[in-house]
Design a protein around this motif. Sequence first.
Motif, PDB file in Angstrom:
ATOM      1  N   THR A 113       0.859  -1.180   0.000  1.00 29.89           N
ATOM      2  CA  THR A 113       0.000   0.000   0.000  1.00 29.89           C
ATOM      3  C   THR A 113       0.894   1.227   0.000  1.00 29.89           C
ATOM      4  O   THR A 113       2.109   1.115   0.070  1.00 29.89           O
ATOM      5  CB  THR A 113      -0.909   0.004   1.253  1.00 29.89           C
ATOM      6  N   VAL A 114       0.296   2.405  -0.055  1.00 33.53           N
ATOM      7  CA  VAL A 114       1.065   3.640   0.022  1.00 33.53           C
ATOM      8  C   VAL A 114       0.611   4.394   1.253  1.00 33.53           C
ATOM      9  O   VAL A 114      -0.534   4.812   1.316  1.00 33.53           O
ATOM     10  CB  VAL A 114       0.861   4.515  -1.245  1.00 33.53           C
ATOM     11  N   PRO A 115       1.471   4.553   2.262  1.00 32.20           N
ATOM     12  CA  PRO A 115       2.778   3.919   2.423  1.00 32.20           C
ATOM     13  C   PRO A 115       2.620   2.416   2.696  1.00 32.20           C
ATOM     14  O   PRO A 115       1.543   1.972   3.114  1.00 32.20           O
ATOM     15  CB  PRO A 115       3.377   4.638   3.635  1.00 32.20           C
ATOM     16  N   PRO A 116       3.679   1.645   2.494  1.00 29.75           N
ATOM     17  CA  PRO A 116       3.575   0.205   2.724  1.00 29.75           C
ATOM     18  C   PRO A 116       3.229  -0.109   4.178  1.00 29.75           C
ATOM     19  O   PRO A 116       3.731   0.536   5.095  1.00 29.75           O
ATOM     20  CB  PRO A 116       4.981  -0.317   2.397  1.00 29.75           C
ATOM     21  N   GLY A 117       2.355  -1.069   4.371  1.00 27.63           N
ATOM     22  CA  GLY A 117       2.049  -1.539   5.724  1.00 27.63           C
ATOM     23  C   GLY A 117       2.999  -2.673   6.060  1.00 27.63           C
ATOM     24  O   GLY A 117       3.118  -3.629   5.301  1.00 27.63           O
ATOM     25  N   VAL A 118       3.707  -2.544   7.175  1.00 31.05           N
ATOM     26  CA  VAL A 118       4.660  -3.573   7.588  1.00 31.05           C
ATOM     27  C   VAL A 118       4.144  -4.178   8.887  1.00 31.05           C
ATOM     28  O   VAL A 118       3.903  -3.474   9.864  1.00 31.05           O
ATOM     29  CB  VAL A 118       6.076  -2.997   7.767  1.00 31.05           C
ATOM     30  N   PHE A 119       3.992  -5.498   8.884  1.00 33.60           N
ATOM     31  CA  PHE A 119       3.400  -6.219   9.999  1.00 33.60           C
ATOM     32  C   PHE A 119       4.371  -7.269  10.522  1.00 33.60           C
ATOM     33  O   PHE A 119       5.091  -7.898   9.745  1.00 33.60           O
ATOM     34  CB  PHE A 119       2.113  -6.924   9.549  1.00 33.60           C
ATOM     35  N   TYR A 120       4.335  -7.482  11.829  1.00 31.94           N
ATOM     36  CA  TYR A 120       5.214  -8.450  12.481  1.00 31.94           C
ATOM     37  C   TYR A 120       4.400  -9.367  13.376  1.00 31.94           C
ATOM     38  O   TYR A 120       3.389  -8.962  13.941  1.00 31.94           O
ATOM     39  CB  TYR A 120       6.268  -7.725  13.333  1.00 31.94           C
ATOM     40  N   ARG A 121       4.907 -10.609  13.506  1.00 35.67           N
ATOM     41  CA  ARG A 121       4.344 -11.557  14.471  1.00 35.67           C
ATOM     42  C   ARG A 121       5.439 -12.525  14.876  1.00 35.67           C
ATOM     43  O   ARG A 121       6.398 -12.728  14.128  1.00 35.67           O
ATOM     44  CB  ARG A 121       3.130 -12.282  13.924  1.00 35.67           C
ATOM     45  N   LEU A 122       5.269 -13.104  16.053  1.00 38.67           N
ATOM     46  CA  LEU A 122       6.245 -14.101  16.505  1.00 38.67           C
ATOM     47  C   LEU A 122       6.036 -15.408  15.758  1.00 38.67           C
ATOM     48  O   LEU A 122       4.907 -15.796  15.475  1.00 38.67           O
ATOM     49  CB  LEU A 122       6.092 -14.378  18.004  1.00 38.67           C
ATOM     50  N   THR A 123       7.129 -16.079  15.463  1.00 38.64           N
ATOM     51  CA  THR A 123       7.072 -17.427  14.918  1.00 38.64           C
ATOM     52  C   THR A 123       6.928 -18.388  16.105  1.00 38.64           C
ATOM     53  O   THR A 123       6.961 -17.962  17.276  1.00 38.64           O
ATOM     54  CB  THR A 123       8.370 -17.754  14.159  1.00 38.64           C
ATOM     55  N   GLY A 124       6.800 -19.664  15.822  1.00 37.19           N
ATOM     56  CA  GLY A 124       6.765 -20.650  16.900  1.00 37.19           C
ATOM     57  C   GLY A 124       8.024 -20.594  17.755  1.00 37.19           C
ATOM     58  O   GLY A 124       7.965 -20.690  18.986  1.00 37.19           O
ATOM     59  N   LEU A 125       9.173 -20.401  17.098  1.00 39.98           N
ATOM     60  CA  LEU A 125      10.434 -20.282  17.827  1.00 39.98           C
ATOM     61  C   LEU A 125      10.420 -19.035  18.712  1.00 39.98           C
ATOM     62  O   LEU A 125      10.869 -19.066  19.865  1.00 39.98           O
ATOM     63  CB  LEU A 125      11.597 -20.230  16.835  1.00 39.98           C
ATOM     64  N   GLY A 126       9.885 -17.939  18.191  1.00 40.83           N
ATOM     65  CA  GLY A 126       9.774 -16.702  18.971  1.00 40.83           C
ATOM     66  C   GLY A 126       8.861 -16.867  20.172  1.00 40.83           C
ATOM     67  O   GLY A 126       9.139 -16.351  21.257  1.00 40.83           O
ATOM     68  N   LEU A 127       7.760 -17.593  19.984  1.00 44.23           N
ATOM     69  CA  LEU A 127       6.858 -17.850  21.109  1.00 44.23           C
ATOM     70  C   LEU A 127       7.550 -18.675  22.191  1.00 44.23           C
ATOM     71  O   LEU A 127       7.331 -18.453  23.387  1.00 44.23           O
ATOM     72  CB  LEU A 127       5.588 -18.550  20.634  1.00 44.23           C
ATOM     73  N   SER A 128       8.418 -19.596  21.788  1.00 42.42           N
ATOM     74  CA  SER A 128       9.150 -20.378  22.791  1.00 42.42           C
ATOM     75  C   SER A 128      10.152 -19.500  23.542  1.00 42.42           C
ATOM     76  O   SER A 128      10.391 -19.709  24.737  1.00 42.42           O
ATOM     77  CB  SER A 128       9.850 -21.584  22.144  1.00 42.42           C
ATOM     78  N   LEU A 129      10.725 -18.511  22.883  1.00 42.10           N
ATOM     79  CA  LEU A 129      11.620 -17.568  23.560  1.00 42.10           C
ATOM     80  C   LEU A 129      10.846 -16.720  24.557  1.00 42.10           C
ATOM     81  O   LEU A 129      11.360 -16.415  25.636  1.00 42.10           O
ATOM     82  CB  LEU A 129      12.334 -16.673  22.538  1.00 42.10           C
ATOM     83  N   GLU A 130       9.619 -16.359  24.245  1.00 39.33           N
ATOM     84  CA  GLU A 130       8.819 -15.533  25.160  1.00 39.33           C
ATOM     85  C   GLU A 130       8.652 -16.211  26.513  1.00 39.33           C
ATOM     86  O   GLU A 130       8.681 -15.554  27.554  1.00 39.33           O
ATOM     87  CB  GLU A 130       7.454 -15.208  24.549  1.00 39.33           C
TER      88      GLU A 130
END
Length: 137
Positions: free
Chosen positions: A88-105
């Motif tokens: 989109t304008v401006p680009p929408g940038v989205f983040y989420r934890l991966t399974g590995l990231g959830l294990s780090l949490e």
Amino acid sequence: MTTSGTRAPGRGERGDLFDPLCPTRQLLDRIGTKWTSMAVKTLADAAPDEVRFAELRRRMPGVSQKMLSVTLRSLTADGLVSRRVEPTVPPGVFYRLTGLGLSLEVVLAGLRDWAEEHMGEIDRGRRAAGQEEVGAG
């Protein structure tokens, strides 16, 4: 299994913190920062949903745009966070934890809880030692 010090551990191999050549040391440096801990917690609180960059920044008081970018880039490179760009304008940038990231949490949550629970004792110890600020001396 531990590494021999001459190569990085491969898939399924265990690193060795005490081996000066093992990349485990660099990994601990990256995941041990306050910004990493805050970013992982913020993304874990939103899981399984994604969070936009601007919203992450709002939820992390004190983080600069540059530091958040560096932190997210590192977490993404390590496979702890996934990044999605919407054209989109401006680009929408989205983040989420991966399974590995959830294990780090899970691990970081215990460390954050310990720090918050014992901060008063640490402060008293520092004052007794004549060091008014954390990190002084």
